[in-house]
Design a protein around this motif. Structure first.
Motif, short mmCIF file in Angstrom:
data_model
loop_
_atom_site.label_atom_id
_atom_site.label_comp_id
_atom_site.label_asym_id
_atom_site.label_seq_id
_atom_site.Cartn_x
_atom_site.Cartn_y
_atom_site.Cartn_z
N MET A 45 1.75 9.89 79.50
CA MET A 45 2.86 10.58 80.15
C MET A 45 4.02 9.63 80.42
N THR A 46 3.71 8.40 80.84
CA THR A 46 4.74 7.41 81.12
C THR A 46 5.46 7.02 79.83
N ALA A 47 4.71 6.81 78.76
CA ALA A 47 5.31 6.45 77.47
C ALA A 47 6.20 7.58 76.97
N ASN A 48 5.72 8.80 77.13
CA ASN A 48 6.48 9.96 76.69
C ASN A 48 7.79 10.07 77.45
N ARG A 49 7.75 9.83 78.76
CA ARG A 49 8.98 9.93 79.56
C ARG A 49 10.01 8.89 79.12
N ALA A 50 9.56 7.67 78.85
CA ALA A 50 10.49 6.62 78.41
C ALA A 50 11.18 7.01 77.11
N LEU A 51 10.41 7.49 76.14
CA LEU A 51 10.98 7.87 74.85
C LEU A 51 11.86 9.11 74.98
N ARG A 52 11.41 10.05 75.81
CA ARG A 52 12.17 11.28 76.00
C ARG A 52 13.54 11.00 76.63
N GLU A 53 13.56 10.14 77.64
CA GLU A 53 14.83 9.83 78.31
C GLU A 53 15.77 9.06 77.40
N LEU A 54 15.26 8.12 76.63
CA LEU A 54 16.11 7.36 75.71
C LEU A 54 16.66 8.26 74.60
N THR A 55 15.89 9.27 74.25
CA THR A 55 16.37 10.23 73.25
C THR A 55 17.49 11.08 73.83
N SER A 56 17.31 11.58 75.04
CA SER A 56 18.34 12.42 75.66
C SER A 56 19.60 11.62 75.98
N GLU A 57 19.46 10.29 76.18
CA GLU A 57 20.61 9.42 76.47
C GLU A 57 21.31 8.97 75.19
#
Length: 243
Positions: A45-57
């Motif tokens: 979940m933590t790894a997913n959040r990091a990648l998800r946020e960098l994608t949205s940014e």
């Protein structure tokens, strides 16, 4: 990295550090969620959040079933100047191509007569073109041209040249007017630009004057993820344009 940072933020800092240092160039495949879990000893979940946020940014691009990649910065197009998009793309070392969707002479109407500031105007030239960079659509051009400004406009091959190049070669430009707005694409724009329904777009509405008359009116629509508009000018000490 500071110990006070949340785990997902540490992962983001690690990825951003590699991007900003140049170690990971545009198109580089970044570690998968599973690889991040193993390297940082974190939850999925933590790894997913990091990648998800960098994608949205806007730093990463995720391709389902393929992986996550460093995203190329959006191309820049001049906001205040008339620039030939084919030349802009060539200057970046990329390949330009165009698809002419329609090219015809049409009857004018009161709304267009108002845009051209000429109530007596009866006919206009109309062209719709998709401009592509490395075969990816980056601009949808919807343009009307006063036939008096460029009588042979419709005779040109717009897969070989651009409307801007033709107009600049045919008639001097005295004045430009620009309006930019953020929009969501219509179904037709989605199809022509190969974008999703909720992909934000930048719509640049431009009027050009030649010899005191409006010569052309164009709306240039850019997918915001693929293009950015910019302007840089000298100003006076009070922030107004210098003469």
């Amino acid at each position: 990295m500071s110990e006070a940072l949340p785990l997902y933020a540490k992962v983001k800092d690690h990825i951003l550090g590699n991007i900003r240092s140049g170690a990971w160039a545009a198109g580089h495949r970044v570690p998968s969620e599973n690889e991040l879990v193993e390297s940082f000893r974190i939850s999925r979940m933590t790894a997913n959040r990091a990648l998800r946020e960098l994608t949205s940014e806007g730093f990463l691009s995720r391709v389902p079933g393929v992986g996550t990649f460093v995203r190329e910065a959006p191309a820049l197009s001049s906001l205040m100047e008339l620039r030939n998009i084919a030349e802009e793309i060539a200057q970046r070392g990329h390949r330009y191509s165009a698809r002419v969707i329609s090219q015809s002479e049409i009857e004018s109407n009161p709304a267009l007569n108002e845009e051209f500031e000429d109530r007596a105007l009866k006919r206009l030239y109309h062209i719709v073109i998709v401009h592509e960079e490395n075969a990816v659509p980056v601009q949808l051009e919807d343009r009307y041209v006063n036939p008096l400004a460029v009588p042979d406009f419709l005779e040109r091959d717009f897969t070989d040249t651009t409307p801007t190049a033709v107009l600049l070669a045919a008639t001097p430009v005295d004045e430009l007017e620009h309006t930019v707005e953020a929009t969501l694409p219509t179904p037709e724009q989605q199809r022509l630009l190969s974008i999703a329904a909720l992909e934000p777009c930048l719509a640049l509405h431009r009027r050009s004057w030649s010899r005191g008359k409006v010569a052309t009116v164009a709306t240039l629509t850019y997918p915001a993820s693929r293009y950015a508009l910019y302007s840089r000018h000298r100003t006076t000490a009070r922030g107004t344009f210098s003469q």
